[in-house]
Design an enzyme around this catalytic site. Structure first.
Site, PDB file in Angstrom:
ATOM      1  N   CYS A 207       0.198  -3.029  -1.609  1.00 43.33           N
ATOM      2  CA  CYS A 207      -1.056  -3.040  -1.701  1.00 43.33           C
ATOM      3  C   CYS A 207      -2.041  -1.989  -1.524  1.00 43.33           C
ATOM      4  O   CYS A 207      -1.707  -0.965  -0.709  1.00 43.33           O
ATOM      5  CB  CYS A 207      -2.068  -4.012  -0.829  1.00 43.33           C
ATOM      6  SG  CYS A 207      -3.716  -4.420  -0.909  1.00 43.33           S
ATOM      7  N   ASP A 214       4.318  -5.874  -1.935  1.00 42.22           N
ATOM      8  CA  ASP A 214       4.242  -6.806  -2.798  1.00 42.22           C
ATOM      9  C   ASP A 214       5.523  -6.829  -3.656  1.00 42.22           C
ATOM     10  O   ASP A 214       5.862  -5.815  -3.936  1.00 42.22           O
ATOM     11  CB  ASP A 214       3.054  -6.341  -3.749  1.00 42.22           C
ATOM     12  CG  ASP A 214       1.621  -6.399  -3.042  1.00 42.22           C
ATOM     13  OD1 ASP A 214       1.380  -7.324  -2.578  1.00 42.22           O
ATOM     14  OD2 ASP A 214       0.888  -5.703  -3.377  1.00 42.22           O
ATOM     15  N   HIS A 246      -1.256  -5.532  -8.534  1.00 44.40           N
ATOM     16  CA  HIS A 246      -0.196  -5.859  -9.564  1.00 44.40           C
ATOM     17  C   HIS A 246      -0.505  -5.498 -10.841  1.00 44.40           C
ATOM     18  O   HIS A 246       0.695  -5.141 -11.707  1.00 44.40           O
ATOM     19  CB  HIS A 246       0.130  -7.424  -9.432  1.00 44.40           C
ATOM     20  CG  HIS A 246       0.464  -8.000  -7.984  1.00 44.40           C
ATOM     21  ND1 HIS A 246       0.616  -7.381  -6.927  1.00 44.40           N
ATOM     22  CD2 HIS A 246       0.813  -9.165  -7.486  1.00 44.40           C
ATOM     23  CE1 HIS A 246       0.639  -7.932  -5.871  1.00 44.40           C
ATOM     24  NE2 HIS A 246       0.814  -9.258  -6.212  1.00 44.40           N
ATOM     25  N   ARG A 275       0.928 -14.715  -2.043  1.00 49.77           N
ATOM     26  CA  ARG A 275       0.367 -14.385  -0.790  1.00 49.77           C
ATOM     27  C   ARG A 275      -1.045 -14.961  -0.666  1.00 49.77           C
ATOM     28  O   ARG A 275      -1.884 -15.140  -1.589  1.00 49.77           O
ATOM     29  CB  ARG A 275       0.224 -12.948  -0.514  1.00 49.77           C
ATOM     30  CG  ARG A 275      -0.337 -12.657   0.890  1.00 49.77           C
ATOM     31  CD  ARG A 275      -0.611 -11.077   0.930  1.00 49.77           C
ATOM     32  NE  ARG A 275       0.720 -10.208   0.797  1.00 49.77           N
ATOM     33  CZ  ARG A 275       0.508  -8.802   0.341  1.00 49.77           C
ATOM     34  NH1 ARG A 275      -0.276  -8.546   0.195  1.00 49.77           N
ATOM     35  NH2 ARG A 275       1.671  -8.242   0.534  1.00 49.77           N
TER      36      ARG A 275
END
Length: 300
Positions: A207, A214, A246, A275
Protein backbone atom coordinates in the site's frame (compact mmCIF):
# COMPACT_ATOMS: atom_id res chain seq x y z
CA UNK A 1 -5.15 -0.07 -2.96
CA UNK A 2 -5.51 -1.05 0.66
CA UNK A 3 -8.18 -0.60 3.30
CA UNK A 4 -7.19 -0.85 6.96
CA UNK A 5 -3.72 0.04 8.29
CA UNK A 6 -2.03 -2.51 10.52
CA UNK A 7 -1.28 -1.07 13.94
CA UNK A 8 2.31 -2.28 13.71
CA UNK A 9 3.03 -0.27 10.56
CA UNK A 10 3.45 3.48 11.01
CA UNK A 11 1.17 5.43 8.71
CA UNK A 12 2.66 7.86 6.23
CA UNK A 13 1.22 11.37 6.23
CA UNK A 14 -0.97 11.28 3.09
CA UNK A 15 -0.51 15.01 2.49
CA UNK A 16 3.21 14.46 2.05
CA UNK A 17 2.90 11.89 -0.73
CA UNK A 18 1.68 13.96 -3.62
CA UNK A 19 -0.04 17.30 -3.41
CA UNK A 20 -2.02 16.50 -6.57
CA UNK A 21 -3.32 13.13 -5.53
CA UNK A 22 -6.13 14.04 -3.14
CA UNK A 23 -4.73 11.70 -0.49
CA UNK A 24 -4.73 14.52 2.06
CA UNK A 25 -8.52 14.20 2.23
CA UNK A 26 -8.49 10.40 2.26
CA UNK A 27 -9.19 8.34 5.41
CA UNK A 28 -6.42 5.90 4.45
CA UNK A 29 -3.79 5.53 7.16
CA UNK A 30 -5.85 7.49 9.69
CA UNK A 31 -8.24 6.55 12.49
CA UNK A 32 -11.79 6.66 11.12
CA UNK A 33 -15.20 6.80 12.73
CA UNK A 34 -17.62 4.25 11.32
CA UNK A 35 -21.10 5.50 10.57
CA UNK A 36 -23.98 3.13 9.82
CA UNK A 37 -26.31 5.77 8.38
CA UNK A 38 -26.18 6.42 4.64
CA UNK A 39 -23.56 9.03 3.77
CA UNK A 40 -22.35 9.40 0.15
CA UNK A 41 -19.85 12.10 1.17
CA UNK A 42 -17.64 9.33 2.58
CA UNK A 43 -16.52 8.37 -0.94
CA UNK A 44 -13.05 9.75 -1.69
CA UNK A 45 -12.17 9.97 -5.41
CA UNK A 46 -8.48 10.18 -6.35
CA UNK A 47 -7.35 11.43 -9.80
CA UNK A 48 -5.71 8.85 -12.03
CA UNK A 49 -3.62 11.38 -13.99
CA UNK A 50 -0.67 11.90 -11.57
CA UNK A 51 0.24 8.20 -11.40
CA UNK A 52 -0.25 7.80 -15.14
CA UNK A 53 2.11 10.70 -15.77
CA UNK A 54 4.79 8.80 -13.80
CA UNK A 55 4.71 6.01 -16.40
CA UNK A 56 4.68 8.32 -19.39
CA UNK A 57 0.94 8.65 -20.04
CA UNK A 58 0.03 12.31 -20.55
CA UNK A 59 -2.71 11.98 -23.15
CA UNK A 60 -5.06 9.18 -24.07
CA UNK A 61 -3.72 5.88 -22.64
CA UNK A 62 -2.88 3.06 -25.07
CA UNK A 63 -5.35 0.88 -23.17
CA UNK A 64 -8.95 0.62 -22.11
CA UNK A 65 -10.34 -1.66 -19.43
CA UNK A 66 -11.99 -1.57 -16.05
CA UNK A 67 -11.49 -1.99 -12.34
CA UNK A 68 -13.61 -4.93 -11.17
CA UNK A 69 -14.48 -4.71 -7.48
CA UNK A 70 -16.27 -7.20 -5.24
CA UNK A 71 -17.86 -6.10 -1.97
CA UNK A 72 -18.45 -8.99 0.43
CA UNK A 73 -19.87 -6.95 3.34
CA UNK A 74 -22.92 -5.13 1.98
CA UNK A 75 -25.99 -4.93 4.21
CA UNK A 76 -29.02 -2.68 4.72
CA UNK A 77 -32.48 -2.76 6.35
CA UNK A 78 -35.73 -3.39 4.52
CA UNK A 79 -38.87 -1.34 5.21
CA UNK A 80 -39.64 -3.48 8.26
CA UNK A 81 -36.16 -3.05 9.73
CA UNK A 82 -34.99 -6.57 8.87
CA UNK A 83 -31.32 -6.78 7.78
CA UNK A 84 -30.62 -7.74 4.17
CA UNK A 85 -27.26 -8.90 2.78
CA UNK A 86 -25.75 -9.19 -0.67
CA UNK A 87 -22.51 -9.45 -2.58
CA UNK A 88 -21.89 -6.53 -4.91
CA UNK A 89 -19.90 -6.53 -8.15
CA UNK A 90 -18.75 -3.16 -9.48
CA UNK A 91 -17.32 -2.45 -12.93
CA UNK A 92 -15.54 0.92 -13.02
CA UNK A 93 -14.31 1.94 -16.49
CA UNK A 94 -10.61 2.76 -16.75
CA UNK A 95 -11.50 6.02 -18.52
CA UNK A 96 -13.03 7.55 -15.40
CA UNK A 97 -10.85 10.53 -14.38
CA UNK A 98 -10.83 9.25 -10.80
CA UNK A 99 -10.62 5.99 -8.91
CA UNK A 100 -12.16 5.42 -5.49
CA UNK A 101 -9.85 5.10 -2.49
CA UNK A 102 -10.75 1.74 -0.99
CA UNK A 103 -11.04 2.62 2.69
CA UNK A 104 -13.45 5.40 1.82
CA UNK A 105 -15.42 2.85 -0.23
CA UNK A 106 -15.56 0.55 2.79
CA UNK A 107 -16.77 3.37 5.06
CA UNK A 108 -19.38 4.36 2.49
CA UNK A 109 -20.72 0.80 2.20
CA UNK A 110 -20.90 0.51 5.97
CA UNK A 111 -23.11 3.58 6.01
CA UNK A 112 -25.87 1.44 4.47
CA UNK A 113 -25.97 -0.87 7.50
CA UNK A 114 -28.77 0.88 9.44
CA UNK A 115 -30.43 2.60 6.50
CA UNK A 116 -33.82 1.44 5.21
CA UNK A 117 -34.38 0.77 1.53
CA UNK A 118 -37.49 -0.50 -0.22
CA UNK A 119 -35.66 -3.28 -2.05
CA UNK A 120 -32.34 -4.38 -3.50
CA UNK A 121 -32.97 -2.47 -6.72
CA UNK A 122 -33.16 0.80 -4.79
CA UNK A 123 -29.84 -0.06 -3.14
CA UNK A 124 -28.28 -0.83 -6.52
CA UNK A 125 -29.46 2.44 -8.04
CA UNK A 126 -28.20 4.41 -5.05
CA UNK A 127 -24.78 2.77 -5.31
CA UNK A 128 -24.61 3.41 -9.05
CA UNK A 129 -25.62 7.08 -8.79
CA UNK A 130 -23.15 7.85 -5.99
CA UNK A 131 -20.25 6.13 -7.75
CA UNK A 132 -20.95 7.86 -11.06
CA UNK A 133 -20.92 11.23 -9.30
CA UNK A 134 -17.66 10.54 -7.44
CA UNK A 135 -15.76 8.90 -10.31
CA UNK A 136 -16.59 11.62 -12.86
CA UNK A 137 -16.54 14.54 -10.40
CA UNK A 138 -13.55 16.31 -11.95
CA UNK A 139 -14.73 15.93 -15.55
CA UNK A 140 -17.09 17.86 -17.78
CA UNK A 141 -18.39 14.58 -19.15
CA UNK A 142 -19.86 11.58 -17.40
CA UNK A 143 -20.22 7.87 -17.99
CA UNK A 144 -21.62 4.69 -16.54
CA UNK A 145 -20.61 2.32 -13.76
CA UNK A 146 -21.73 -1.29 -13.60
CA UNK A 147 -23.33 -2.42 -10.34
CA UNK A 148 -24.71 -5.91 -9.79
CA UNK A 149 -26.05 -7.28 -6.51
CA UNK A 150 -25.96 -11.00 -5.80
CA UNK A 151 -28.56 -11.95 -3.20
CA UNK A 152 -28.06 -15.03 -1.00
CA UNK A 153 -30.11 -17.35 -3.21
CA UNK A 154 -27.67 -16.56 -6.06
CA UNK A 155 -24.44 -17.17 -4.19
CA UNK A 156 -24.13 -20.71 -5.50
CA UNK A 157 -23.41 -19.23 -8.94
CA UNK A 158 -20.30 -17.39 -7.69
CA UNK A 159 -17.34 -18.95 -9.47
CA UNK A 160 -14.01 -19.66 -7.75
CA UNK A 161 -11.12 -20.71 -9.97
CA UNK A 162 -7.48 -19.89 -10.69
CA UNK A 163 -6.70 -17.50 -13.50
CA UNK A 164 -6.47 -19.60 -16.69
CA UNK A 165 -3.16 -19.74 -18.53
CA UNK A 166 0.33 -21.20 -18.42
CA UNK A 167 1.85 -20.60 -14.98
CA UNK A 168 5.17 -18.77 -14.96
CA UNK A 169 5.65 -19.97 -11.38
CA UNK A 170 6.77 -23.35 -12.68
CA UNK A 171 10.09 -21.73 -13.64
CA UNK A 172 13.04 -22.07 -11.25
CA UNK A 173 14.49 -18.56 -11.48
CA UNK A 174 16.83 -16.52 -9.33
CA UNK A 175 15.18 -13.31 -8.13
CA UNK A 176 17.29 -10.35 -7.04
CA UNK A 177 15.11 -7.33 -7.87
CA UNK A 178 12.35 -6.20 -5.50
CA UNK A 179 11.54 -2.82 -7.03
CA UNK A 180 10.04 -2.63 -10.54
CA UNK A 181 12.77 -3.57 -13.02
CA UNK A 182 11.42 -3.21 -16.59
CA UNK A 183 14.91 -3.91 -17.93
CA UNK A 184 14.22 -7.59 -17.15
CA UNK A 185 11.61 -7.68 -19.92
CA UNK A 186 12.58 -8.74 -23.41
CA UNK A 187 11.03 -10.29 -26.49
CA UNK A 188 12.64 -11.80 -29.58
CA UNK A 189 11.37 -10.09 -32.74
CA UNK A 190 13.36 -12.56 -34.85
CA UNK A 191 11.11 -15.43 -33.77
CA UNK A 192 7.68 -16.18 -35.29
CA UNK A 193 4.86 -14.36 -33.45
CA UNK A 194 2.98 -16.28 -30.77
CA UNK A 195 -0.26 -15.97 -28.87
CA UNK A 196 0.08 -16.79 -25.16
CA UNK A 197 -1.75 -16.47 -21.88
CA UNK A 198 0.67 -16.46 -18.94
CA UNK A 199 -0.13 -16.30 -15.23
CA UNK A 200 1.58 -15.90 -11.88
CA UNK A 201 0.43 -16.01 -8.27
CA UNK A 202 3.62 -14.29 -7.08
CA UNK A 203 2.51 -10.69 -7.53
CA UNK A 204 2.91 -8.64 -4.37
CA UNK A 205 3.12 -4.91 -3.84
CA UNK A 206 2.54 -2.67 -0.82
CA UNK A 207 0.00 0.00 0.00
CA UNK A 208 1.27 3.44 -0.96
CA UNK A 209 0.30 4.93 2.42
CA UNK A 210 0.32 2.21 5.09
CA UNK A 211 2.96 -0.14 3.68
CA UNK A 212 0.65 -3.15 4.14
CA UNK A 213 1.21 -6.02 1.69
CA UNK A 214 -1.18 -6.42 -1.24
CA UNK A 215 -1.22 -9.99 -2.58
CA UNK A 216 -2.36 -10.79 -6.08
CA UNK A 217 -2.44 -13.08 -9.08
CA UNK A 218 -1.86 -11.74 -12.56
CA UNK A 219 -2.73 -12.89 -16.07
CA UNK A 220 -0.90 -11.56 -19.14
CA UNK A 221 -2.40 -12.35 -22.54
CA UNK A 222 -0.58 -11.17 -25.64
CA UNK A 223 0.15 -11.81 -29.29
CA UNK A 224 3.40 -10.83 -30.97
CA UNK A 225 7.10 -11.60 -30.57
CA UNK A 226 7.60 -14.27 -27.88
CA UNK A 227 8.30 -12.74 -24.48
CA UNK A 228 11.09 -14.29 -22.42
CA UNK A 229 9.15 -16.05 -19.68
CA UNK A 230 11.93 -16.13 -17.09
CA UNK A 231 12.49 -12.42 -17.48
CA UNK A 232 8.75 -11.76 -17.22
CA UNK A 233 8.48 -13.75 -13.99
CA UNK A 234 11.46 -11.97 -12.46
CA UNK A 235 9.89 -8.65 -13.51
CA UNK A 236 6.60 -9.49 -11.78
CA UNK A 237 8.48 -10.51 -8.62
CA UNK A 238 10.28 -7.15 -8.72
CA UNK A 239 7.09 -5.43 -7.49
CA UNK A 240 7.51 -7.17 -4.13
CA UNK A 241 8.67 -4.08 -2.21
CA UNK A 242 7.05 -1.49 -4.46
CA UNK A 243 4.51 0.89 -2.88
CA UNK A 244 1.60 1.71 -5.17
CA UNK A 245 -2.14 1.17 -5.33
CA UNK A 246 -3.51 -1.80 -7.30
CA UNK A 247 -4.72 0.11 -10.35
CA UNK A 248 -1.45 1.99 -11.05
CA UNK A 249 0.52 -1.25 -10.52
CA UNK A 250 -1.41 -2.98 -13.29
CA UNK A 251 -1.06 0.05 -15.57
CA UNK A 252 2.68 0.10 -14.90
CA UNK A 253 2.93 -3.60 -15.81
CA UNK A 254 0.94 -2.99 -18.98
CA UNK A 255 3.06 -0.02 -20.06
CA UNK A 256 6.38 -1.74 -19.33
CA UNK A 257 5.43 -4.80 -21.39
CA UNK A 258 3.88 -2.64 -24.12
CA UNK A 259 6.97 -0.47 -24.56
CA UNK A 260 9.69 -3.09 -23.93
CA UNK A 261 8.26 -6.13 -25.68
CA UNK A 262 6.12 -4.43 -28.35
CA UNK A 263 3.30 -6.98 -28.58
CA UNK A 264 0.63 -6.56 -31.23
CA UNK A 265 -2.06 -7.09 -28.61
CA UNK A 266 -1.85 -7.11 -24.83
CA UNK A 267 -4.10 -7.43 -21.81
CA UNK A 268 -3.07 -7.45 -18.15
CA UNK A 269 -5.51 -8.61 -15.46
CA UNK A 270 -4.76 -8.85 -11.75
CA UNK A 271 -6.92 -10.16 -8.95
CA UNK A 272 -5.86 -9.00 -5.50
CA UNK A 273 -6.89 -10.63 -2.25
CA UNK A 274 -9.57 -8.81 -0.32
CA UNK A 275 -9.06 -6.40 2.53
CA UNK A 276 -11.83 -4.79 4.55
CA UNK A 277 -14.40 -6.87 2.71
CA UNK A 278 -13.32 -5.59 -0.72
CA UNK A 279 -11.23 -7.01 -3.51
CA UNK A 280 -9.97 -4.93 -6.45
CA UNK A 281 -9.19 -6.48 -9.80
CA UNK A 282 -7.81 -4.10 -12.44
CA UNK A 283 -7.89 -5.12 -16.10
CA UNK A 284 -6.24 -3.24 -18.95
CA UNK A 285 -6.36 -4.14 -22.63
CA UNK A 286 -4.94 -2.73 -25.85
CA UNK A 287 -7.95 -3.79 -27.92
CA UNK A 288 -11.74 -3.91 -27.48
CA UNK A 289 -13.05 -7.01 -25.76
CA UNK A 290 -15.49 -8.03 -23.06
CA UNK A 291 -14.26 -7.62 -19.46
CA UNK A 292 -13.29 -10.82 -17.64
CA UNK A 293 -16.04 -12.57 -15.73
CA UNK A 294 -16.25 -11.87 -11.99
CA UNK A 295 -14.68 -15.20 -10.94
CA UNK A 296 -12.49 -14.95 -7.87
CA UNK A 297 -9.35 -16.95 -7.28
CA UNK A 298 -9.08 -19.43 -4.39
CA UNK A 299 -7.08 -16.89 -2.35
CA UNK A 300 -9.83 -14.31 -2.62
Amino acid sequence: MSADPASSIPAVDPAGLDGRSGLASSPLGRPAAYTDTYDPTLLCPLPRAPKRAEIGITGTPPFTGADLWTAFELSWLNDRGKPQVALAHFTIPAETPCLIESKSFKLYLNSFNQTRFADAEQVRERLRADLVEALWRSSERTGSVGVRLRLPHEWGAEAVRPLPGLSLDRLDVECTHYQPAPELLRADPEQPPVQEVLTSDLLKSNCLVTGQPDWGSVQIAYSGPPIDQEGLLRYLVSFRQHQEFHEPCVERIFMDIWTRCRPVRLSVYARYTRRGGLDINPWRTSHPQQPPAHARTPRQ
